[in-house]
Design a protein around this motif. Structure first.
Motif, mmCIF file in Angstrom:
data_model
loop_
_atom_site.group_PDB
_atom_site.id
_atom_site.type_symbol
_atom_site.label_atom_id
_atom_site.label_comp_id
_atom_site.label_asym_id
_atom_site.label_seq_id
_atom_site.Cartn_x
_atom_site.Cartn_y
_atom_site.Cartn_z
ATOM 1 N N ALA A 80 0.810 -1.213 0.026
ATOM 2 C CA ALA A 80 -0.036 0.104 0.175
ATOM 3 C C ALA A 80 0.805 1.345 0.004
ATOM 4 N N ILE A 81 0.573 2.044 -1.001
ATOM 5 C CA ILE A 81 1.167 3.435 -0.894
ATOM 6 C C ILE A 81 0.084 4.442 -0.412
ATOM 7 N N THR A 82 0.183 5.045 0.363
ATOM 8 C CA THR A 82 -0.728 5.994 0.967
ATOM 9 C C THR A 82 -0.385 7.381 0.984
ATOM 10 N N TRP A 119 -1.237 11.639 2.493
ATOM 11 C CA TRP A 119 -1.260 12.233 3.832
ATOM 12 C C TRP A 119 -2.514 13.073 4.285
ATOM 13 N N ASN A 120 -3.367 13.110 3.212
ATOM 14 C CA ASN A 120 -4.887 13.785 3.540
ATOM 15 C C ASN A 120 -5.617 12.839 4.636
ATOM 16 N N PHE A 121 -5.505 11.532 4.711
ATOM 17 C CA PHE A 121 -6.208 10.651 5.867
ATOM 18 C C PHE A 121 -5.166 9.817 5.943
ATOM 19 N N LYS A 125 3.680 1.914 2.723
ATOM 20 C CA LYS A 125 4.709 2.991 2.713
ATOM 21 C C LYS A 125 3.924 4.392 2.650
ATOM 22 N N PRO A 126 3.869 4.911 3.799
ATOM 23 C CA PRO A 126 3.045 6.069 3.810
ATOM 24 C C PRO A 126 3.522 7.276 3.397
ATOM 25 N N ALA A 127 2.902 8.325 3.312
ATOM 26 C CA ALA A 127 3.380 9.618 2.606
ATOM 27 C C ALA A 127 4.467 10.153 3.621
ATOM 28 N N PRO A 128 5.620 10.624 3.301
ATOM 29 C CA PRO A 128 6.705 11.260 4.145
ATOM 30 C C PRO A 128 6.125 12.203 4.938
ATOM 31 N N GLU A 129 5.042 13.005 4.649
ATOM 32 C CA GLU A 129 4.598 14.094 5.422
ATOM 33 C C GLU A 129 4.163 13.586 6.552
ATOM 34 N N PHE A 136 -2.886 1.991 -4.103
ATOM 35 C CA PHE A 136 -2.299 3.312 -4.171
ATOM 36 C C PHE A 136 -3.476 4.340 -3.963
ATOM 37 N N THR A 137 -3.327 5.252 -3.065
ATOM 38 C CA THR A 137 -4.247 6.524 -3.119
ATOM 39 C C THR A 137 -3.218 7.828 -3.215
ATOM 40 N N GLY A 138 -3.591 8.246 -4.243
ATOM 41 C CA GLY A 138 -2.920 9.689 -4.386
ATOM 42 C C GLY A 138 -3.163 10.499 -5.828
ATOM 43 N N LEU A 192 2.119 6.321 -12.984
ATOM 44 C CA LEU A 192 3.683 5.758 -13.093
ATOM 45 C C LEU A 192 3.706 4.338 -12.164
ATOM 46 N N LEU A 193 2.859 4.244 -11.289
ATOM 47 C CA LEU A 193 2.801 2.961 -10.491
ATOM 48 C C LEU A 193 2.360 1.824 -11.494
ATOM 49 N N PHE A 194 0.969 2.430 -11.980
ATOM 50 C CA PHE A 194 0.264 1.324 -12.878
ATOM 51 C C PHE A 194 1.353 1.014 -13.961
ATOM 52 N N GLU A 207 -6.946 4.724 -6.106
ATOM 53 C CA GLU A 207 -7.862 5.905 -5.666
ATOM 54 C C GLU A 207 -7.022 7.049 -6.030
ATOM 55 N N LEU A 208 -7.443 7.762 -7.266
ATOM 56 C CA LEU A 208 -6.755 9.156 -7.562
ATOM 57 C C LEU A 208 -7.264 10.010 -7.464
ATOM 58 N N GLY A 209 -6.989 11.118 -8.406
ATOM 59 C CA GLY A 209 -7.636 12.371 -7.922
ATOM 60 C C GLY A 209 -9.024 12.734 -8.286
ATOM 61 N N ASP A 265 -9.480 16.955 0.048
ATOM 62 C CA ASP A 265 -10.122 15.690 -0.055
ATOM 63 C C ASP A 265 -10.576 15.388 -1.394
ATOM 64 N N CYS A 266 -10.180 14.027 -1.871
ATOM 65 C CA CYS A 266 -10.390 13.779 -3.248
ATOM 66 C C CYS A 266 -12.052 13.531 -3.602
ATOM 67 N N LEU A 267 -12.853 13.875 -2.722
ATOM 68 C CA LEU A 267 -14.377 13.979 -2.755
ATOM 69 C C LEU A 267 -14.865 15.278 -2.961
ATOM 70 N N GLU A 323 -9.300 21.710 -13.261
ATOM 71 C CA GLU A 323 -8.044 20.890 -12.541
ATOM 72 C C GLU A 323 -8.549 20.782 -11.067
ATOM 73 N N GLU A 324 -8.155 19.500 -10.277
ATOM 74 C CA GLU A 324 -8.611 19.292 -9.248
ATOM 75 C C GLU A 324 -7.937 20.377 -8.266
ATOM 76 N N THR A 325 -8.524 21.110 -7.287
ATOM 77 C CA THR A 325 -8.151 22.195 -6.567
ATOM 78 C C THR A 325 -7.380 21.616 -5.130
ATOM 79 N N PHE A 326 -7.927 20.892 -4.472
ATOM 80 C CA PHE A 326 -7.441 20.199 -3.111
ATOM 81 C C PHE A 326 -7.113 21.087 -2.139
ATOM 82 N N GLY A 327 -7.966 22.335 -2.036
ATOM 83 C CA GLY A 327 -7.756 23.095 -0.910
ATOM 84 C C GLY A 327 -9.264 24.032 -0.923
HETATM 85 P P1 NAD Z 1 1.246 12.270 -4.345
HETATM 86 O O1 NAD Z 1 0.482 11.304 -5.520
HETATM 87 O O2 NAD Z 1 2.675 12.725 -4.840
HETATM 88 O O3 NAD Z 1 1.435 11.064 -3.257
HETATM 89 C C1 NAD Z 1 0.971 10.157 -2.617
HETATM 90 C C2 NAD Z 1 1.718 8.960 -2.441
HETATM 91 O O4 NAD Z 1 2.593 8.548 -3.260
HETATM 92 C C3 NAD Z 1 2.653 9.422 -1.108
HETATM 93 O O5 NAD Z 1 2.631 8.376 -0.156
HETATM 94 C C4 NAD Z 1 4.023 9.755 -1.855
HETATM 95 O O6 NAD Z 1 5.047 9.555 -1.243
HETATM 96 C C5 NAD Z 1 3.854 8.545 -3.108
HETATM 97 N N1 NAD Z 1 4.763 9.057 -4.061
HETATM 98 C C6 NAD Z 1 4.917 10.273 -4.560
HETATM 99 N N2 NAD Z 1 5.862 9.936 -5.713
HETATM 100 C C7 NAD Z 1 6.137 8.949 -6.050
HETATM 101 C C8 NAD Z 1 6.520 7.924 -6.909
HETATM 102 N N3 NAD Z 1 7.123 8.655 -8.095
HETATM 103 N N4 NAD Z 1 6.666 6.811 -6.766
HETATM 104 C C9 NAD Z 1 6.123 6.111 -5.939
HETATM 105 N N5 NAD Z 1 5.367 6.672 -4.710
HETATM 106 C C10 NAD Z 1 5.275 7.971 -5.063
HETATM 107 O O7 NAD Z 1 0.397 13.295 -4.112
HETATM 108 P P2 NAD Z 1 0.821 14.898 -3.852
HETATM 109 O O8 NAD Z 1 1.634 15.503 -4.580
HETATM 110 O O9 NAD Z 1 1.220 14.482 -2.148
HETATM 111 O O10 NAD Z 1 -0.393 15.384 -3.859
HETATM 112 C C11 NAD Z 1 -0.842 15.996 -5.123
HETATM 113 C C12 NAD Z 1 -2.109 15.788 -5.483
HETATM 114 O O11 NAD Z 1 -2.432 14.395 -5.436
HETATM 115 C C13 NAD Z 1 -3.250 16.614 -4.709
HETATM 116 O O12 NAD Z 1 -3.207 17.946 -4.900
HETATM 117 C C14 NAD Z 1 -4.556 15.692 -5.147
HETATM 118 O O13 NAD Z 1 -4.804 16.213 -6.149
HETATM 119 C C15 NAD Z 1 -3.844 14.511 -5.089
HETATM 120 N N6 NAD Z 1 -4.132 13.372 -3.910
HETATM 121 C C16 NAD Z 1 -5.224 12.801 -4.016
HETATM 122 C C17 NAD Z 1 -5.398 12.183 -2.756
HETATM 123 C C18 NAD Z 1 -6.752 11.304 -2.751
HETATM 124 O O14 NAD Z 1 -7.185 10.803 -1.818
HETATM 125 N N7 NAD Z 1 -7.097 10.655 -4.066
HETATM 126 C C19 NAD Z 1 -4.606 12.079 -1.719
HETATM 127 C C20 NAD Z 1 -3.427 12.894 -1.657
HETATM 128 C C21 NAD Z 1 -3.175 13.524 -2.785
#
Ligand code: NAD
Length: 504
Positions: free
Chosen positions: A171-173, A175-177, A199-203, A250-252, A259-261, A274-276, A307-309, A404-408
């Motif tokens: 799982a790559i998770t 920072w928002n939750f 692997k959690p977010a470094p933040e 992955f969520t992010g 890239l991960l896909f 679970e993406l933007g 929040d992605c929602l 574009e997603e705002t995320f703020g």
């Molecule tokens: P991100 O996708 O960069 O980070 C999410 C996770 O992926 C973290 O654990 C991060 O360490 C990891 N990651 C980052 N780059 C990576 C790489 N090259 N290879 C492997 N893992 C990697 O997200 P972000 O930059 O922190 O946030 C940017 C945008 O992402 C936000 O503005 C928002 O649009 C979106 N986001 C969505 C969610 C969601 O709940 N779907 C959550 C966080 C961010």
């Protein structure tokens, strides 16, 4: 030290998070050690954890290496046979114990979340309960991983379909939750019988590591849940390349998801993403205005908009447009911005400066193209990570914020005239995570529930997530589902078995 004492030390927020963390009874929650094969690793090198509100360092954590990730993968694989061999009910008991420990330590976990993520403490407390609920849900759902018996198309045969655990999952998770995105994934994986490496977010590593400590105390065996923090690229490399990792969740951002896909394709892993989002929030002019405002404030400003929602495009029908904008401006003016550990705060800092800067860029872009800035004070001297709640009206489709997603905490309001027009505009995005429709017409609600292209739709509600629902998106918002029975299936393989030659 309790929160009140920590707050009273200074009139502003400087140092408040560090003092709160120093006051935690569970010192191990701030030790910043990674969990590998049942051992807590301090690491040769350490990374800083900062309070996003002030930029101050509040802790440090082990920076794990690719070599340590390889050790973790081997440990996870070793633990697989024992874990999948337990009765599902036994795994469920351990997951329930983990949930109970989270609830028991809810206050301390919430302080960790707020200190490193920034969200208001009340929202952090909610996240702990929400996160624990996934463990409870999957504790039961693991016992219901039913297969099927298929009426045979071959004489003298019995056809079965079984659900079997897929193997080691990663799982790559985000920072928002930082807690709930781990339990939503790990609850499902562990219930299915799969070990998981997180692997959690470094933040936000502290929340992840604290939750892992509680998992260990609940009886999750060594290797079954491991948490490694460090450089995302260095740590994700082994996870992607190693054929023993059979599933990746992955969520992010959509950008990293792609890239991960791609990386996971080399070993054909089962991937859930679970993406933007870029949710349309559609308000027809037959609605009760107060209810729609309450809904949009919740859908836009929860988690300070991170929040992605989140409602990213608020489409309002022309008949109530002016009244809606006026009422939303009034509601936004009441939102209080500040440090998440202050009890009056509704909107905290952005966890990452890049997100705050993106908000400011979208505001400037929209205003330069003719949007009206209805509220939102330019500068309250809170620091660069804060974005005051902002309302932009008369937003048009050529503005960045419209596509574009705002995320703020920036609300973009766009007028529309007809149902047909708004459906086309709502569906014009490449994202398709969530959507919202407010209308008093049942016929219209039914029509839109069929037509809006998204994975999750709230009709006259902004509150619909939780363990029983399939959380996930259409189009470039992702693949697969989390929560619900569909979430369990992400960690299972189907096996079809044909028993032949049964006739004497
Ligand atoms: P991100 O996708 O960069 O980070 C999410 C996770 O992926 C973290 O654990 C991060 O360490 C990891 N990651 C980052 N780059 C990576 C790489 N090259 N290879 C492997 N893992 C990697 O997200 P972000 O930059 O922190 O946030 C940017 C945008 O992402 C936000 O503005 C928002 O649009 C979106 N986001 C969505 C969610 C969601 O709940 N779907 C959550 C966080 C961010």
């Amino acid at each position: 030290m309790d929160l009140r004492t920590a707050r009273s030390k200074t009139s502003d927020s400087v140092g408040i998070a560090a003092r709160c963390l120093q006051g935690l009874r569970r010192r191990d929650f701030v030790a910043g050690a990674a969990l590998i094969d049942g051992r807590w690793i301090a690491g040769d090198e350490r990374d800083a954890v900062v309070d996003p509100a002030t930029g101050e360092q509040i802790a440090d954590v082990a920076r794990c290496t690719a070599a340590e990730m390889a050790v973790a993968i081997t440990a996870a694989e070793r633990s697989f046979a024992g874990w999948r061999g337990l009765l599902p009910a036994r795994r469920g008991t351990i997951l329930r114990a983990w949930a109970s420990l989270m609830l028991e330590h809810s206050e301390e976990l919430a302080v960790l979340v707020t200190s490193e993520q920034g969200k208001p403490l009340a929202e952090a407390r909610y996240e702990i309960a929400y996160g624990a609920a996934f463990l409870e849900w999957f504790a039961a759902e693991g016992e219901r991983a039913y297969g099927e018996t298929i009426p045979s198309h071959k004489p003298g045969s019995l056809l079965q379909v079984r659900m079997q655990p897929i193997g080691v999952a990663a799982a790559i998770t985000p920072w928002n939750f930082p807690v709930a995105m781990i339990t939503r994934k790990a609850g499902a994986a562990l219930a299915a019988g799969c070990p998981m490496i997180v692997k959690p977010a470094p933040e936000t590593p502290l929340s992840a590591l604290a939750v892992a400590r509680l998992a260990e105390e609940a009886g999750v065996p060594p290797g079954v849940l491991q948490v490694l923090v460090g450089d995302p690229v260095e740590l994700s490399g082994p996870l992607l390349r190693d054929k023993r990792i059979r599933a990746l969740s992955f969520t992010g951002s959509t950008q990293v998801g792609r890239l991960l896909f791609e990386g996971a394709a080399q070993t054909v892993k089962k991937v859930s993403l679970e993406l933007g989002g870029h949710a349309p929030f559609v308000v027809f002019d037959d609605v009760d205005l107060d209810k729609a405002i309450k809904g949009v404030v919740a859908a836009k400003f929860a988690t300070s908009g991170q929040d992605c929602l989140a409602a990213n495009r608020i489409y309002v029908q022309r008949g109530i447009y002016s009244a809606f904008v006026e009422a939303l401006a009034e509601a936004i003016a009441n939102l209080r911005v500040g440090h998440g550990l202050e009890p009056t705060t509704d909107i905290g800092p952005m966890t990452k400066l890049s997100v705050a800067n993106k908000c400011r860029m979208q505001i400037d872009d929209a205003v330069s193209k003719g949007a009206r800035l209805i509220s939102g004070k330019k500068d309250q001297n809170l620091g660069p990570s804060f974005v005051v709640p902002t309302l932009l009206s008369d937003v048009t489709e050529d503005m960045l914020i419209a596509h574009e997603e705002t995320f703020g905490p920036v609300a973009a309001v766009l007028p529309f005239d007809s149902e047909e027009e708004v459906v086309a505009r709502a569906n014009s995005s490449e994202m398709g995570l969530a959507g919202y429709v407010y209308t008093d017409s049942l016929r219209r609600a039914l029509r839109l529930s069929e037509q809006i292209e998204c994975g999750m739709l709230g009709i006259n509600t902004a509150s619909f997530t939780g363990p029983p629902i399939p959380f996930g998106g259409w189009k470039q918002s992702g693949l697969g589902r989390e929560g619900s029975r569909h979430g369990l299936a992400e960690y299972m393989e189907l096996k079809y078995v044909c028993f032949g030659d049964l006739e004497d």
